[in-house]
Design a protein around this motif. Structure first.
Motif, PDB file in Angstrom:
ATOM      1  N   UNK A 158      50.181 148.811 -71.806  1.00  0.00           N
ATOM      2  CA  UNK A 158      48.784 148.567 -72.174  1.00  0.00           C
ATOM      3  C   UNK A 158      48.753 148.341 -73.681  1.00  0.00           C
ATOM      4  N   UNK A 159      48.174 147.236 -74.102  1.00  0.00           N
ATOM      5  CA  UNK A 159      48.172 146.882 -75.525  1.00  0.00           C
ATOM      6  C   UNK A 159      46.740 146.869 -76.041  1.00  0.00           C
ATOM      7  N   UNK A 160      46.539 147.592 -77.147  1.00  0.00           N
ATOM      8  CA  UNK A 160      45.175 147.773 -77.672  1.00  0.00           C
ATOM      9  C   UNK A 160      44.789 146.741 -78.727  1.00  0.00           C
ATOM     10  N   UNK A 161      45.781 146.144 -79.397  1.00  0.00           N
ATOM     11  CA  UNK A 161      45.455 145.210 -80.481  1.00  0.00           C
ATOM     12  C   UNK A 161      46.586 144.195 -80.687  1.00  0.00           C
ATOM     13  N   UNK A 162      46.268 143.157 -81.459  1.00  0.00           N
ATOM     14  CA  UNK A 162      47.193 142.027 -81.645  1.00  0.00           C
ATOM     15  C   UNK A 162      48.529 142.468 -82.241  1.00  0.00           C
ATOM     16  N   UNK A 163      48.503 143.503 -83.072  1.00  0.00           N
ATOM     17  CA  UNK A 163      49.731 143.921 -83.753  1.00  0.00           C
ATOM     18  C   UNK A 163      50.806 144.377 -82.769  1.00  0.00           C
ATOM     19  N   UNK A 164      50.389 144.905 -81.616  1.00  0.00           N
ATOM     20  CA  UNK A 164      51.353 145.448 -80.657  1.00  0.00           C
ATOM     21  C   UNK A 164      51.759 144.471 -79.563  1.00  0.00           C
ATOM     22  N   UNK A 165      51.184 143.261 -79.626  1.00  0.00           N
ATOM     23  CA  UNK A 165      51.458 142.279 -78.573  1.00  0.00           C
ATOM     24  C   UNK A 165      52.918 141.800 -78.540  1.00  0.00           C
ATOM     25  N   UNK A 166      53.498 141.429 -79.696  1.00  0.00           N
ATOM     26  CA  UNK A 166      54.876 140.909 -79.651  1.00  0.00           C
ATOM     27  C   UNK A 166      55.876 141.895 -79.062  1.00  0.00           C
ATOM     28  N   UNK A 167      55.782 143.164 -79.429  1.00  0.00           N
ATOM     29  CA  UNK A 167      56.720 144.161 -78.895  1.00  0.00           C
ATOM     30  C   UNK A 167      56.574 144.308 -77.386  1.00  0.00           C
ATOM     31  N   UNK A 168      55.336 144.314 -76.929  1.00  0.00           N
ATOM     32  CA  UNK A 168      55.092 144.466 -75.489  1.00  0.00           C
ATOM     33  C   UNK A 168      55.652 143.259 -74.729  1.00  0.00           C
ATOM     34  N   UNK A 169      55.506 142.081 -75.334  1.00  0.00           N
ATOM     35  CA  UNK A 169      56.048 140.876 -74.684  1.00  0.00           C
ATOM     36  C   UNK A 169      57.569 140.936 -74.616  1.00  0.00           C
ATOM     37  N   UNK A 170      58.185 141.412 -75.708  1.00  0.00           N
ATOM     38  CA  UNK A 170      59.650 141.543 -75.703  1.00  0.00           C
ATOM     39  C   UNK A 170      60.106 142.491 -74.600  1.00  0.00           C
ATOM     40  N   UNK A 171      59.382 143.598 -74.455  1.00  0.00           N
ATOM     41  CA  UNK A 171      59.719 144.564 -73.399  1.00  0.00           C
ATOM     42  C   UNK A 171      59.623 143.894 -72.035  1.00  0.00           C
ATOM     43  N   UNK A 172      58.501 143.224 -71.782  1.00  0.00           N
ATOM     44  CA  UNK A 172      58.301 142.597 -70.464  1.00  0.00           C
ATOM     45  C   UNK A 172      59.359 141.523 -70.223  1.00  0.00           C
ATOM     46  N   UNK A 173      59.677 140.766 -71.271  1.00  0.00           N
ATOM     47  CA  UNK A 173      60.656 139.677 -71.105  1.00  0.00           C
ATOM     48  C   UNK A 173      62.089 140.196 -70.959  1.00  0.00           C
ATOM     49  N   UNK A 174      62.296 141.484 -71.259  1.00  0.00           N
ATOM     50  CA  UNK A 174      63.645 142.025 -71.038  1.00  0.00           C
ATOM     51  C   UNK A 174      63.899 142.241 -69.538  1.00  0.00           C
ATOM     52  N   UNK A 175      62.839 142.146 -68.717  1.00  0.00           N
ATOM     53  CA  UNK A 175      62.991 142.289 -67.260  1.00  0.00           C
ATOM     54  C   UNK A 175      63.107 140.943 -66.545  1.00  0.00           C
ATOM     55  N   UNK A 176      62.833 139.845 -67.268  1.00  0.00           N
ATOM     56  CA  UNK A 176      62.869 138.559 -66.577  1.00  0.00           C
ATOM     57  C   UNK A 176      62.409 137.453 -67.500  1.00  0.00           C
ATOM     58  N   UNK A 177      62.316 136.250 -66.965  1.00  0.00           N
ATOM     59  CA  UNK A 177      62.084 135.093 -67.826  1.00  0.00           C
ATOM     60  C   UNK A 177      60.611 134.790 -68.090  1.00  0.00           C
ATOM     61  N   UNK A 178      59.703 135.552 -67.487  1.00  0.00           N
ATOM     62  CA  UNK A 178      58.287 135.283 -67.727  1.00  0.00           C
ATOM     63  C   UNK A 178      57.503 136.579 -67.802  1.00  0.00           C
ATOM     64  N   UNK A 179      56.475 136.574 -68.663  1.00  0.00           N
ATOM     65  CA  UNK A 179      55.634 137.757 -68.819  1.00  0.00           C
ATOM     66  C   UNK A 179      54.167 137.341 -68.770  1.00  0.00           C
TER      67      UNK A 179
END
Ligand SMILES: Nc1ncnc2c1ncn2[C@@H]1O[C@H](COP(=O)(O)OP(=O)(O)O)[C@@H](O)[C@H]1O
Ligand SMILES: [Mg+2]
Length: 316
Positions: A158-179
């Motif tokens: 769960x992401x509350x603001x723009x600053x935390x978006x890139x890290x969350x995307x990296x995490x999700x993309x570590x499980x597969x090719x799309x987030x």
């Protein structure tokens, strides 16, 4: 003696442990029902074993990658062995949230607004420069960032603001090719199961999950006391009818056979939104499909028997 049914369980997905628990219960139920049950883990010898054992049908108790994404279904089709649950296309579509959400949207099935990012779009096309457009596209923060193809809320933030978006995307993309970046919806969480029978698909009463942590993740699902369940869900009658209609529509839209379980959130205005469809729902002691079936008067063994009957009766 009745037909020989092989139960596929375990495998190498991240949901291996849950699958083993589902599989063992299914195995016991099949034995009780008088079937010749055979428990098989997924190993490099699986195809060989299936060719030798020649089961009349396979019960797929696998969850996650390879079990739920069309891979094992493709192999079983090739071997000419019938199996429980949907076929290759429906499995692959339901497993891929980016694709299934597009289909929902096209069919007028409400789903939270979202955007999809692929690692290729980041690497090859500089998609990172468009991250500032995300809040406008999905209706603001908070958002839910999750892998397109995964289960049990693995890789989800769960992401509350723009600053935390890139890290969350990296995490999700570590499980597969799309987030996916999806609008976070506060409200009532539901799972609505559909099981085929002699009279067509039957929708079981919705199960409501109230996870103490706020997210119905692996811990919430498999730790005693971490979630309160209500079945049937505590919903006004018109909303119950609507979520049941949506679950049936999702089942049909994706071309599901045998079984599906649609996860939804009813927002604070009482509007149901579809999150995803599962094609190999958990069958453990605390799983949602058996809970819903029980509320409809179908005990665990009857539920398993029904799914196996659909598989055995399949005409190709
Ligand atoms: N957009 C969202 N808004 C609120 N909660 C969400 C959202 N997406 C996911 N969740 C939470 O995360 C859980 C898992 O998400 P889901 O989309 O069902 O994926 P999966 O079960 O395949 O990991 C949901 O049951 C819910 O608790
Ligand atoms: Mg889910």
């Amino acid at each position: 003696m009745k037909e020989k049914i092989a139960v596929l369980m375990g495998g190498r997905s991240l949901e291996r442990e849950v699958s083993l628990r589902s599989g063992e219960r299914v195995f016991t139920a099949l034995t009780q029902l008088g079937y010749r049950a055979l428990a098989l883990d997924v190993t490099p010898e699986l195809v060989d074993t299936l060719r030798r054992e020649k089961p009349d049908a396979v019960y797929i108790a696998l969850h996650g990658k390879f079990g739920e994404d069309g891979t094992v279904q493709e192999a079983l089709d090739f071997l000419g062995i019938r199996y429980t649950g949907p076929g290759v296309i429906a499995s692959a579509l339901a497993w891929d949230k980016a694709l299934s959400k597009r289909l929902f949207a096209q069919a007028g099935i409400p789903t939270p607004p979202w955007v999809t990012f692929t690692s290729d779009a980041f690497k090859e096309m500089g998609a990172a420069s468009a991250l500032d457009l995300v809040p406008g596209a999905v209706g603001g923060f908070p958002v839910c960032v999750k892998p397109s193809k995964q289960g049990s809320a693995l890789g989800l933030t769960r992401v509350e603001d723009a600053a935390h978006l890139p890290d969350a995307l990296l995490t999700a993309l570590s499980y597969g090719d799309a987030a996916l970046v999806e609008k976070w919806v506060d409200g009532t969480e539901l799972a609505v199961s559909v099981v085929d029978g002699a009279d067509g698909p039957e929708v079981f009463p919705p199960v409501e999950m109230v996870a103490k942590s706020g997210v119905f993740d692996y811990t919430a699902a498999y730790t005693a006391g971490a979630t309160d369940y209500y079945c049937p869900a505590r919903l006004p009658d018109d909303v119950t009818l609507e979520v049941e209609r949506l679950a049936r529509e999702c089942h049909t839209l994706l071309g599901c056979r045998g079984v599906s379980r649609t996860d939804m959130v009813v927002d604070e205005a009482g509007r149901p939104l579809v999150l995803e469809v599962n094609t190999s729902p958990g069958m453990t002691e605390t799983s949602l499909l058996p809970m819903a079936a029980a509320a409809a008067g179908t005990d665990f063994a009857s539920l398993v028997g029904r799914m196996v009957r659909v598989a055995l009766d399949r005409v190709e």
